[in-house]
Scaffold this motif. Structure first.
Motif, PDB file in Angstrom:
ATOM      1  N   TYR A   1      46.302 -30.949 -63.418  1.00  0.00           N
ATOM      2  CA  TYR A   1      44.683 -30.827 -63.874  1.00  0.00           C
ATOM      3  C   TYR A   1      43.724 -31.511 -62.976  1.00  0.00           C
ATOM      4  CZ  TYR A   1      44.232 -35.636 -65.725  1.00  0.00           C
ATOM      5  OH  TYR A   1      44.286 -36.988 -65.741  1.00  0.00           O
TER       6      TYR A   1
ATOM      7  N   THR B   1      45.346 -26.935 -69.066  1.00  0.00           N
ATOM      8  CA  THR B   1      45.231 -27.712 -67.519  1.00  0.00           C
ATOM      9  C   THR B   1      44.088 -27.419 -67.055  1.00  0.00           C
ATOM     10  OG1 THR B   1      47.661 -27.543 -66.909  1.00  0.00           O
ATOM     11  CG2 THR B   1      46.137 -27.650 -65.227  1.00  0.00           C
TER      12      THR B   1
ATOM     13  N   LYS C   1      41.328 -29.242 -69.276  1.00  0.00           N
ATOM     14  CA  LYS C   1      41.372 -30.740 -69.170  1.00  0.00           C
ATOM     15  C   LYS C   1      40.312 -30.983 -67.803  1.00  0.00           C
ATOM     16  CE  LYS C   1      44.296 -34.603 -69.654  1.00  0.00           C
ATOM     17  NZ  LYS C   1      45.586 -35.216 -69.479  1.00  0.00           N
ATOM     18  N   ALA C   2      40.683 -30.078 -66.676  1.00  0.00           N
ATOM     19  CA  ALA C   2      40.029 -30.358 -65.387  1.00  0.00           C
ATOM     20  C   ALA C   2      38.519 -30.147 -65.419  1.00  0.00           C
ATOM     21  CB  ALA C   2      40.663 -29.397 -64.517  1.00  0.00           C
TER      22      ALA C   2
END
Length: 247
Positions: A19, A57, A60-61
């Motif tokens: 991420y 992922t 979250k990024a």
């Protein structure tokens, strides 16, 4: 879309959590112009499929980039690259009010009152302002604007013996204090990093968790009396604080 989110988007030698690699990759694309302000990002599932990572992922990024003000979420429309914000350099060596500072830069200032009240001092205020329990204070909370952009939330507390009438305060608190002979001439100031809660973020037009500067300021007048205790939140994407250091 100027950036193709495919298996070549993340260089293989970056290392670290996926991420964070994706987060850094998007930052680089913004910095070098491959992603432009107000440009829409693909849907999370399309990014995940394109570069071969999970949607968790990607989410979250994106959440981290939203918190840092790099990405803006528009409900019902998706994620967009945020416009580059004009940053204000604020010196730490001179005591100025928000109005004085912004007007010296040629900016138009405005305020929206959040609270104007007179009430009994609480223990923290009493300790800071050196007041006795039961004394009265005037609370002046407002959202500050420069050129129609929300810039800061100020929560100022002044002894009611100095400002007994909240209507006496106009655009500048310091001007009102000067009129009664108690303009601050010295201050102790503490600045820390903070993340905005939902209510303060909404006031500043940012997402919850966005970066901010939390500033505590205790001001004294010419007789060294404590005359103002203010808690402020300055948006982190709009300010650079600058101090000149000498030997």
């Amino acid at each position: 879309m100027s950036v193709v989110f495919d298996h070549g988007f993340l260089p293989p030698d970056l290392g670290g959590p996926l991420y964070r690699q994706l987060q850094d990759g998007i930052r680089r694309a913004v910095a070098d112009g491959r992603l432009r302000p107000n440009e829409a990002l693909p849907a999370e599932r399309d990014i995940a499929t394109g570069i071969g990572v999970s949607r968790v992922t990607v989410r979250k990024a994106i959440q981290a980039l939203v918190a840092d003000g790099v990405v803006r979420q528009r409900h019902g429309s998706g994620n967009f690259i945020a416009e580059a914000a004009t940053r204000v350099q604020m010196g730490l060596s001179h005591l100025k009010s928000f109005t004085e500072d912004m007007e010296s830069r040629g900016s138009f200032t405005d305020s929206r009152w959040l609270e104007r009240s007179v009430g009994t001092v609480n223990p923290d205020e009493a300790m800071q302002l050196r007041l006795s329990p039961g004394e009265q204070v005037t609370r002046l909370f407002r959202l500050r604007f420069a050129n129609s952009r929300p810039m800061a939330i100020e929560r100022a507390v002044v002894p009611a013996s100095i400002i007994p009438d909240t209507d006496a305060v106009g655009p500048s608190l310091y001007a009102a204090m000067q009129a009664v002979g108690h303009r601050p001439v010295r201050a102790l100031q503490r600045m820390t990093a903070a993340n905005l809660g939902p209510e303060d973020a909404a006031l500043l037009g940012l997402e919850p968790g966005a970066a901010a500067f939390a500033i505590l300021r205790l001001c004294f007048d010419a007789t060294d009396r404590a005359v103002e205790f203010t808690r402020s939140l300055y948006r982190g994407d709009a300010y650079d604080f600058v101090a000149e250091l000498t030997i």
